[in-house]
Scaffold this active site. Structure first.
Site, short mmCIF file in Angstrom:
data_model
loop_
_atom_site.label_atom_id
_atom_site.label_comp_id
_atom_site.label_asym_id
_atom_site.label_seq_id
_atom_site.Cartn_x
_atom_site.Cartn_y
_atom_site.Cartn_z
N SER A 1 39.75 85.22 -73.06
CA SER A 1 39.75 85.20 -71.59
C SER A 1 38.47 84.70 -70.96
CB SER A 1 40.07 86.60 -71.05
OG SER A 1 41.44 86.87 -71.18
N LYS B 1 38.69 81.91 -68.47
CA LYS B 1 38.91 82.06 -67.03
C LYS B 1 37.69 81.69 -66.20
CE LYS B 1 42.56 85.30 -68.03
NZ LYS B 1 42.82 86.63 -68.58
N SER C 1 41.06 90.26 -65.36
CA SER C 1 41.47 89.30 -66.38
C SER C 1 42.98 89.06 -66.36
CB SER C 1 41.03 89.77 -67.78
OG SER C 1 40.96 88.70 -68.68
#
Length: 351
Positions: free
Chosen positions: A57, A60, A112
């Site tokens: 993640s 991102k 997230s």
């Protein structure tokens, strides 16, 4: 035109030792690691910095800065069914929900939310694949040449990878955006689902914000394939530092160690102070004088006894046709014989 070159050799006297090795680390060294100072982009430490790896993640980070640069953050998005129920971490968006782009960015970076990632991507570019092309364009602007993106959230996917160095470059680029910096430094955000007016509180998963002095970002990540990944940032004494750890068994502890070492071993030094640039150049008959100036200050992180050279190429005389604002010379900064900065010197005032 004959010019005078002044070379000034300066030393940083800091009684410290910058050592980063597996032998001295208190916590297990990650598979890939990088530490970088944000404003200069100077690499302070690296380990396997160019090894390509999945990044979970932390993907991102580039998703968020791409959205910020391309979208109106106050635009309202109606969530479609195709971007709900995404596996992994989620803020549990439902089809028909209406949020601003800004609120979904907080859901993306604090919680997230994989559903936030896909919703934002489709809104921005019309499809996931088109948005991945935009992510790639962002990476190119950051100088991140060894990364490829196949989705906006970082779930395992063939052809989706980065390096610790690339991810650090992307993060340093993103942190220069005030809205991105604001979002990733936020510990708690209240979002509003606009159709119902429902308030939703999102807490940041980044534990560094709660226990590390100066912490101000940025993103956690985990998949079985990528392991524990974390990009952290902190600011002390005006110096902002980013650490990247990929596949790190002790991601918060190791990040804290890397950041602490950086602040112990480096100081951000003002090498050029434009307000104190005090040079004058004359016309050949010495009847007219021009003050000379530079447009920018220059700061750089320096460590133990590092020697830098300032080379100031200024004219011995200026032509009679000289005008205010003309380029008159150049100032260059060298560290370890490598050019790290240069800028023009201009005529400022005719005395």
């Amino acid at each position: 035109m004959k010019k005078i070159t002044l070379i000034i050799i300066c030393f940083m006297s800091i009684i410290i030792c910058w050592t980063f090795s597996s032998a001295t680390a208190a916590y297990e060294v990650s598979r890939g690691e990088v530490v970088m100072e944000v404003s200069s982009g100077r690499l302070l430490y690296s380990h396997n910095e160019s090894l390509t790896m999945p990044m979970a993640s932390t993907t991102k980070i580039i998703t968020a800065i791409t959205i910020i640069e391309k979208c109106d953050l106050q635009s309202v998005i109606e969530v479609g069914s195709e971007t709900t129920g995404i596996e992994g971490s989620s803020v549990y968006l439902k089809a028909g929900d209406r949020f601003t782009v800004e609120d979904l960015l907080y859901g993306l970076m604090l919680r997230s939310g994989n559903d936030c990632a896909e919703t934002l991507a489709v809104f921005c570019s019309g499809s996931i694949s088109a948005f991945c092309n935009e992510m790639q364009n962002t990476a190119t602007r950051c100088g991140a040449t060894d990364s490829r993106f196949a989705n906006p959230h970082g779930l395992p996917c063939k052809g989706h990878y980065t390096t610790a160095l690339d991810l650090c470059k992307i993060t340093c680029y993103a942190l220069k955006n005030s809205k991105f910096s604001e979002i990733v430094a936020t510990k708690r955000h209240t979002a509003t689902e606009l159709s119902s007016g429902t308030k939703i509180i999102w807490q940041n998963k980044n534990k560094l914000l709660n226990f590390f002095d100066g912490a101000d970002g940025v993103k956690t990540g985990y998949t079985k394939e990528a392991g524990r990944c974390f990009v952290g940032s902190a600011t002390r004494g005006g110096m902002r530092v980013v650490s990247v750890v990929l596949n790190s068994p002790q991601m918060f502890e190791r990040s804290e160690e890397l950041l602490d070492n950086a602040f112990t071993d480096f100081n951000l030094v003002k090498i050029i102070d434009k307000s104190r640039f005090d040079y004058v150049a004359f016309t050949p008959d010495r009847k007219n004088a021009y003050k000379l100036n530079v447009e920018n200050d220059f700061y750089y992180p320096l460590g133990i006894n590092e020697k830098f050279e300032i080379e100031c190429n200024i004219p011995e005389t200026l032509p009679y046709t000289a005008k205010i604002g003309d380029k008159a010379g150049e100032i260059k900064i060298y560290l370890k014989k490598q050019l790290i900065f240069s800028q023009n010197i201009y005529t400022l005032v005719n005395d």
